[in-house]
Design a protein around this motif. Structure first.
Motif: not given
Length: 207
Positions: A95-98, A101-102, A111-112, A117-118
């Motif tokens: 979950a942390h990697v995703i 990365a995003l 893309d602010v 959103a992350q």
């Protein structure tokens, strides 16, 4: 990491292939050695590579997490909360990697909103979010983000937050509010740095 980025850019390889290799490296990022990989490879990846990498992580985020039955789970330690299970550690890492990365891909793509959103609503990284909004010309939203987290402010100096607020005021043409914020920092923390930066100290403090 910057050397790797320069080498990848000089190699002029296939962007999607590079994205696939970056994807695997980030999944294997056990000790933070690849934390800045997306930023470093961004020029070499280009728009196509970054989008391919984003899609791979979005797809991964939608894959269900495998739930093990109790007898299949492996205990790897103990904490005050009880047993520590290997699959829990692996799932948290995934979950942390995703998320990381995003976030980094969104930042590289400019893309602010995807970047924001992350982060969850209770994130302490408000100045980082506000900085992106300021860079995108969205000063009013940056100030709103700072103000929305005001109730979470500690008694310790948070100069990054204060500086971002002042930059937002200046960007909105609210010079009086910016000056008042500088004085507030000085009065609360006896820090004249923000005043000195704008040459706002009165003569009796400029000695």
């Amino acid at each position: 990491m910057s050397d790797l980025g320069r080498l990848a850019e000089a190699a002029k390889g296939d962007a999607k292939n590079l994205a696939d290799r970056a994807f695997q490296a980030l999944l294997d990022n056990e000790y933070g050695e690849f934390d800045d990989l997306v930023t470093a490879l961004s020029p070499a990846l280009g728009d196509a590579g970054l989008e391919h990498l984003r899609q791979r992580f979005v797809a991964l985020s939608k894959e269900p997490v495998k739930k093990l039955v109790e007898h299949e789970r492996r205990k790897i330690g103990w904490s005050t909360g009880g047993a520590i299970y290997e699959d829990d550690i692996a799932n948290r890492h995934r979950a942390h990697v995703i998320e990381m990365a995003l976030r980094d891909i969104a930042d590289a793509q400019g893309d602010v909103d995807a970047f924001i959103a992350q982060y969850d609503r209770d994130t302490p990284k408000v100045p980082r979010i506000a900085d992106r909004l300021l860079a995108a010309g969205r000063a009013a939203e940056a100030l709103q983000a700072i103000d929305a987290a005001e109730h979470k402010r500690s008694d310790w100096p948070e100069f990054e937050r204060e500086d971002t607020r002042i930059v937002a005021f200046d960007a909105l043409g609210r010079s009086d509010d910016a000056q008042a914020a500088r004085w507030s920092v000085f009065e609360r923390f006896l820090s004249a740095d923000l005043l000195l930066a704008q040459q706002c100290l009165p003569e009796w403090l400029s000695i």
